[in-house]
Design a protein around this motif. Structure first.
Motif, short mmCIF file in Angstrom:
data_model
loop_
_atom_site.label_atom_id
_atom_site.label_comp_id
_atom_site.label_asym_id
_atom_site.label_seq_id
_atom_site.Cartn_x
_atom_site.Cartn_y
_atom_site.Cartn_z
N LYS A 3 113.25 62.63 86.58
CA LYS A 3 114.63 62.81 87.01
C LYS A 3 114.92 61.86 88.17
O LYS A 3 114.15 61.76 89.11
CB LYS A 3 114.86 64.26 87.44
CG LYS A 3 116.28 64.63 87.57
CD LYS A 3 116.43 66.10 87.80
CE LYS A 3 117.90 66.46 87.85
NZ LYS A 3 118.09 67.86 88.12
N ARG A 4 116.04 61.16 88.09
CA ARG A 4 116.43 60.16 89.10
C ARG A 4 117.10 60.85 90.29
O ARG A 4 117.96 61.70 90.12
CB ARG A 4 117.40 59.15 88.49
CG ARG A 4 117.75 58.02 89.40
CD ARG A 4 118.59 57.01 88.64
NE ARG A 4 118.84 55.83 89.43
CZ ARG A 4 119.87 55.67 90.25
NH1 ARG A 4 120.75 56.61 90.39
NH2 ARG A 4 120.02 54.55 90.93
N LYS A 5 116.72 60.46 91.49
CA LYS A 5 117.34 61.00 92.70
C LYS A 5 118.51 60.12 93.10
O LYS A 5 118.47 58.91 92.93
CB LYS A 5 116.34 61.01 93.87
CG LYS A 5 115.31 62.06 93.77
CD LYS A 5 114.49 62.06 95.05
CE LYS A 5 113.49 63.18 95.05
NZ LYS A 5 112.75 63.23 96.31
N PHE A 6 119.55 60.75 93.61
CA PHE A 6 120.69 59.99 94.13
C PHE A 6 120.34 59.40 95.48
O PHE A 6 119.76 60.08 96.33
CB PHE A 6 121.94 60.87 94.26
CG PHE A 6 122.68 61.05 92.98
CD1 PHE A 6 123.42 60.01 92.46
CD2 PHE A 6 122.62 62.25 92.28
CE1 PHE A 6 124.11 60.15 91.28
CE2 PHE A 6 123.30 62.40 91.10
CZ PHE A 6 124.04 61.35 90.59
N LYS A 7 120.68 58.16 95.66
CA LYS A 7 120.49 57.48 96.94
C LYS A 7 121.83 57.39 97.65
O LYS A 7 122.88 57.54 97.03
CB LYS A 7 119.95 56.06 96.72
CG LYS A 7 118.62 56.01 96.04
CD LYS A 7 118.22 54.56 95.87
CE LYS A 7 117.12 54.44 94.85
NZ LYS A 7 116.91 53.05 94.47
N ILE A 8 121.80 57.10 98.91
CA ILE A 8 123.03 56.94 99.70
C ILE A 8 123.87 55.79 99.13
O ILE A 8 125.09 55.86 99.10
CB ILE A 8 122.73 56.75 101.20
CG1 ILE A 8 124.01 56.88 102.04
CG2 ILE A 8 122.09 55.42 101.47
CD1 ILE A 8 124.44 58.26 102.23
N SER A 9 123.22 54.74 98.63
CA SER A 9 123.95 53.60 98.06
C SER A 9 124.71 54.03 96.80
O SER A 9 125.80 53.53 96.53
CB SER A 9 123.01 52.44 97.76
OG SER A 9 122.02 52.83 96.83
N ASP A 10 124.15 54.95 96.03
CA ASP A 10 124.85 55.45 94.84
C ASP A 10 126.12 56.20 95.24
O ASP A 10 127.17 56.04 94.62
CB ASP A 10 123.94 56.40 94.04
CG ASP A 10 122.73 55.71 93.45
OD1 ASP A 10 122.80 54.49 93.22
OD2 ASP A 10 121.71 56.40 93.22
N ILE A 11 126.00 57.01 96.27
CA ILE A 11 127.15 57.77 96.75
C ILE A 11 128.23 56.84 97.29
O ILE A 11 129.42 57.00 96.99
CB ILE A 11 126.71 58.81 97.81
CG1 ILE A 11 125.80 59.84 97.15
CG2 ILE A 11 127.91 59.48 98.46
CD1 ILE A 11 125.07 60.75 98.11
N LEU A 12 127.82 55.84 98.07
CA LEU A 12 128.78 54.87 98.61
C LEU A 12 129.48 54.11 97.49
O LEU A 12 130.69 53.86 97.56
CB LEU A 12 128.10 53.91 99.56
CG LEU A 12 127.64 54.49 100.90
CD1 LEU A 12 126.84 53.46 101.68
CD2 LEU A 12 128.83 54.99 101.68
N PHE A 13 128.75 53.75 96.45
CA PHE A 13 129.34 53.04 95.32
C PHE A 13 130.39 53.91 94.63
O PHE A 13 131.49 53.45 94.31
CB PHE A 13 128.24 52.62 94.33
CG PHE A 13 128.77 51.91 93.13
CD1 PHE A 13 129.23 50.61 93.21
CD2 PHE A 13 128.82 52.56 91.89
CE1 PHE A 13 129.72 49.94 92.11
CE2 PHE A 13 129.33 51.90 90.78
CZ PHE A 13 129.78 50.60 90.88
N VAL A 14 130.08 55.18 94.40
CA VAL A 14 131.02 56.09 93.75
C VAL A 14 132.27 56.27 94.62
O VAL A 14 133.40 56.24 94.12
CB VAL A 14 130.35 57.45 93.45
CG1 VAL A 14 131.37 58.49 93.02
CG2 VAL A 14 129.29 57.29 92.37
N VAL A 15 132.09 56.42 95.93
CA VAL A 15 133.24 56.55 96.85
C VAL A 15 134.10 55.29 96.81
O VAL A 15 135.33 55.37 96.75
CB VAL A 15 132.75 56.86 98.29
CG1 VAL A 15 133.88 56.72 99.29
CG2 VAL A 15 132.15 58.26 98.35
N PHE A 16 133.47 54.13 96.81
CA PHE A 16 134.20 52.86 96.75
C PHE A 16 135.02 52.77 95.47
O PHE A 16 136.20 52.40 95.50
CB PHE A 16 133.23 51.68 96.86
CG PHE A 16 133.89 50.34 96.83
CD1 PHE A 16 134.61 49.88 97.92
CD2 PHE A 16 133.81 49.54 95.69
CE1 PHE A 16 135.23 48.65 97.90
CE2 PHE A 16 134.43 48.30 95.66
CZ PHE A 16 135.14 47.86 96.76
#
Length: 189
Positions: A3-16
């Protein structure tokens, strides 16, 4: 399967991406990105052999006050023509540089900023940002050599009608390179 963990960069990308989808935040983000381009992108001067000529003509326009004017293009005076719109992020990004250029060269260069928008909308836009630019609404179709489907598209035309710069997209119009070119065109008048 791991299972893949969400990274802070993933969250920032989704917010962007979400910010780009929301209309109220999309334009400011696009303007900011285009301002980065303006900082590094100075307009390209056409090579001497590639410079097209504009046959002198009278450009029929209406100004923001509703007055009809006829501006001579391609003969006697350096001309800066800009096709732009208030809703265009690259246009918005490059207007501060055009304003600075106009402030210093407005007496020696014909500045013609052309838009197809409603005058009231343009007036509100200009007042809100504190610009003092010569905005016009075309009353005729430009000659084929000055027609472009993309905005912003800007031209610097010398006193003899040579198109010295044709630039599509946001650029730094207040650069030392552009100022040096305009100084040379004015002196050679």
């Amino acid at each position: 399967m791991k299972k893949r963990k969400f990274k802070i960069s993933d969250i920032l990308f989704v917010v962007f991406i979400l910010l780009l989808i929301i209309p109220q935040t999309r334009t400011p983000i696009q303007v900011a990105v285009n301002k980065l381009k303006v900082v590094i992108w100075s307009p390209s001067i056409e090579d001497e052999e590639d410079q097209n000529m504009v046959t002198p003509f009278q450009y029929a326009v209406v100004d923001l006050q509703g007055e009809t004017q006829s501006i001579l293009i391609g003969k006697g005076k350096v001309t800066f023509i800009s096709y732009w719109a208030t809703w265009c992020p690259p246009c918005i990004a490059e207007l501060p540089g055009i304003q600075e250029l106009y402030k210093d060269y407005g007496d020696n260069v014909n500045f013609i900023l052309l838009t197809q928008e409603e005058p009231e909308r343009v007036q509100r836009f200009i007042e809100k940002r504190g610009y003092e630019l010569p905005i016009y609404f075309p009353q005729m179709q430009a000659p084929e050599i000055l027609q472009e489907n993309s905005i912003p598209t800007n031209y610097v035309i010398g006193t003899t009608g040579k198109i010295v710069i044709k630039e599509t997209g946001a650029a730094d119009w207040n650069s030392a390179k552009v100022r040096k070119l305009i100084d040379g065109l004015i002196v050679n008048n």
